[in-house]
Each structure stands twice: as structure tokens, then as C-alpha cells.
Design an enzyme around this catalytic site. Structure first.
Site, short mmCIF file in Angstrom:
data_model
loop_
_atom_site.label_atom_id
_atom_site.label_comp_id
_atom_site.label_asym_id
_atom_site.label_seq_id
_atom_site.Cartn_x
_atom_site.Cartn_y
_atom_site.Cartn_z
CB CYS A 287 11.58 -7.19 4.44
SG CYS A 287 12.56 -7.73 3.21
CG HIS B 10 11.67 -9.40 7.56
ND1 HIS B 10 10.86 -10.24 6.61
CD2 HIS B 10 12.65 -9.23 7.04
CE1 HIS B 10 11.79 -10.24 5.50
NE2 HIS B 10 12.93 -9.90 5.68
CG ASN C 155 13.87 -12.64 3.40
OD1 ASN C 155 12.66 -12.14 3.31
ND2 ASN C 155 14.73 -11.86 3.47
#
Length: 344
Positions: A125, A269, A300
Site C-alpha cells: 500500500c 491510503h 482498499n
């Protein structure tokens, strides 16, 4: 005795900045109601725990390469450059399932810059932030004039639909940015690093060699093969993200000489809405600063989440070209990267 010859230094730009951004979201929408057919949960539980109402999952034709090409095409058009001007292609992904060649080479060929250096990085990420740091160094160091940075994931390929702790979290998509020369600073110092002592709290269930060995064993017994998937120990990740990443975000602000009230956007993020809210509180972010909450409709998407959220904020008018934005990515490793950037 003669002096040794001196190497001529590379001549790069004084600064760099993001010149264009683009994203690709798969066609198929997976609402929470569909997730509830896989796991014993509730829409309220998923929303409360993560902030997610739906996510996008890629179809067979929406490959890592295809999504990347679509996102990159938009970023290139916004930057106003010819693909042949791209001096490097950096792709951040953990879901290109072929060990070699790098998917960046296929993307470079399809975009029209087949001779550019092209490589993949695996930083989960934080991948987009890692790529941005590399691009900034290349441009200021003189090894490239324009760099294409892509964050792309097909996390649906590594999602265990029976795992109640992760089945609702992940989505697919691609985000891309063109980074190029600038007369003024457009990318602040990237604060990046890792906490390798916690490398196992987010991980793939088995290495591919183990998976292949198990495949032979279970298929020989007439059973179904179970594909490797992502596992996450949620509580340690949540605590680390809330307490440690707020400090990293503040370091990025301090390094750029910017205060929270000077920001035009906060683009973290898209991991979890509760983590975002905790970081807002820790940073004392004014209510006037818009915050990316793309996770609600996208889930996500790991390395793709920051450029996807950036594109959405610019398209919706929440953030404007020339605004300062604080970005921060964090995930498996545990790795992180944060910086203040000027929006394209």
C-alpha cells in the site's frame, strides 16, 4: 603524475512535480449485500468497521496490464506529453502473478515507450509513494525527464471469500501519475521506511512454491486446491497505523515546511475510514481541509488507492490544481511513505 579523469555529472531538473493523474475502476460493482452471501456478517458491521459500502472487482479482460494502460493513458493526456517522452515506467503492485518479466515492460510497449527503463516494485500500500520518490530522484538526477508511476492491483485474485476478517476489504483498480520537471518544488521530501519487526501481520498465506506443492498433494487426493490469499492481523495493523503513521505524516509536513492548515487536501491510503479519522484528529487537521474517502465506493486497492483518490478529488472539485496535498501510504511489510505534493 597526471590527474585521474573526472566523471561528468548528470544534469537533471531543479525540481519535479506531478503533471497528470489518471485512474481506472473495474466495471463490476460488489456491494456489501453480495459480500454477505460469502460471510456471516452485516452491512452495518462492515460499514462501521471499515467505512466500505461497495468495491470494484476486475473481470477476466481487466488485467493488471489493461487497467494500468487505461489509467496511464488518462495521466499522459492530462500531462500533455507524448508517450515517447516517458523516460521510465515504474509499476507498484503485489498482484502481477508472473515472476518475470515485469508487467511494466508490457505496459511500456502498449503505451508507445518500449525502450524506456521499466520495472515493478513490491511495496504494497506504500507502493505509489515509493514510486513517486524514485521518480523524483530520477528527474532531479538527470536519468529521466518524465516518469510514469502506476499503482495497480487485482486484489480479488488474493481474497479469500470465506475469511470474515478480510473478504469485505479489498478492491481492484489502477491509478497513474506522470512526474516531470518543475521550476518550483512540487514534491516534498518523501518520508519512507519500514517496521520489519511486524512483517508478518499482513501477508500471503503461502509462498507460491508451497502452494504448488500443496496443489499436487490435494489434487492427488481428489480435493479442491485452495488458492493463496491475503491474511491480516487487524488489531496490530490498526494500532500501528493510528499511532505511528500520524507521526510519519507530521514528519512529511515538517520536511516540506507546511502546516496542516495550509493543505488543500489530505489523501491517505484508503485502508480504513476509522484509521483516516484517527489520523485527522492526531494531525489536528482543520475541517476546511477536504479528506479523501474513496474507500467507501472503491474498497482498499493497495498501491492504487492514492492516485485513484487523487483523481476523484480533482474531478469532483473537492481539491484543485495547484493545491498542496498530504499523501501517505502504509501496509504490508510493514512499509510506509508520506509526502506533501502539488496537485496537477
Amino acid at each position: 603524475m597526471t590527474d585521474a579523469p573526472q566523471i561528468r555529472p548528470a544534469a537533471g531538473a531543479a525540481y519535479s512535480r506531478i503533471l497528470g493523474v489518471g485512474g481506472y475502476r473495474p466495471v463490476r460493482v460488489i456491494p456489501n449485500t453480495e459480500v454477505l452471501t460469502w460471510i456471516d456478517s452485516s452491512d452495518e458491521w462492515i460499514r462501521t468497521r471499515s467505512g466500505i459500502t461497495e468495491r470494484r472487482w476486475a473481470g477476466p479482460e481487466e488485467t493488471v496490464a489493461e487497467m494500468s494502460v487505461q489509467a496511464a493513458g488518462k495521466a499522459i493526456a492530462q500531462a500533455g506529453i507524448d508517450p515517447a517522452q516517458i523516460g521510465a515506467v515504474v509499476v507498484a503492485t503485489v498482484t502481477h502473478l508472473k515472476q518475470t518479466p515485469a508487467i511494466a515492460t508490457e505496459i511500456a510497449l502498449r503505451l508507445g515507450c518500449p525502450t524506456a527503463p521499466a520495472f515493478d516494485i513490491s511495496a504494497a500500500c506504500a507502493g505509489f509513494g515509493y514510486g513517486l520518490n524514485l521518480a523524483d530522484g530520477m528527474i532531479r538526477g538527470g536519468s529521466a525527464e518524465y516518469v510514469l508511476v502506476i499503482g495497480v492491483e487485482r486484489l480479488s485474485d488474493l481474497t479469500d471469500k470465506s475469511d470474515r476478517s478480510t473478504a469485505f476489504i479489498f478492491g481492484d483498480g489502477a491509478g497513474a501519475a506522470i512526474v516531470g520537471p518543475s521550476d518550483t518544488p512540487g514534491i516534498g521530501k518523501v518520508i519512507w521506511g519500514s517496521d520489519a519487526t511486524q512483517k508478518d501481520v499482513i501477508s500471503q498465506t503461502e509462498a507460491w512454491d508451497t502452494a504448488f506443492a500443496l496443489d499436487g498433494a490435494v489434487n492427488g487426493a481428489g480435493d479442491d486446491t485452495k488458492w493463496p490469499a491475503l491474511r491480516m492481523d487487524g488489531q496490530p495493523v490498526f494500532r500501528w497505523a493510528v499511532w505511528e503513521m500520524a507521526k510519519v505524516a507530521q514528519q512529511a509536513l515538517d520536511a516540506a515546511g507546511v502546516t496542516a492548515d495550509q493543505l488543500g487536501a489530505f489523501i491517505p491510503h484508503q485502508a480504513n475510514m476509522r484509521i483516516t479519522d484517527a489520523m485527522i484528529k492526531a494531525l489536528k487537521l482543520p475541517e476546511s481541509v477536504p479528506v479523501a474517502r474513496d474507500i467507501a465506493e472503491t474498497g482498499n486497492t493497495s498501491a492504487a488507492s492514492i492516485p485513484l483518490a487523487m483523481e476523484r478529488m480533482l474531478e469532483s472539485g473537492e481539491a484543485k490544481s495547484g493545491d498542496l496535498a498530504l499523501i501517505i501510504g502504509f501496509g504490508a511489510g510493514l512499509v510506509y511513505a508520506a509526502a506533501v505534493v502539488t496537485l496537477p
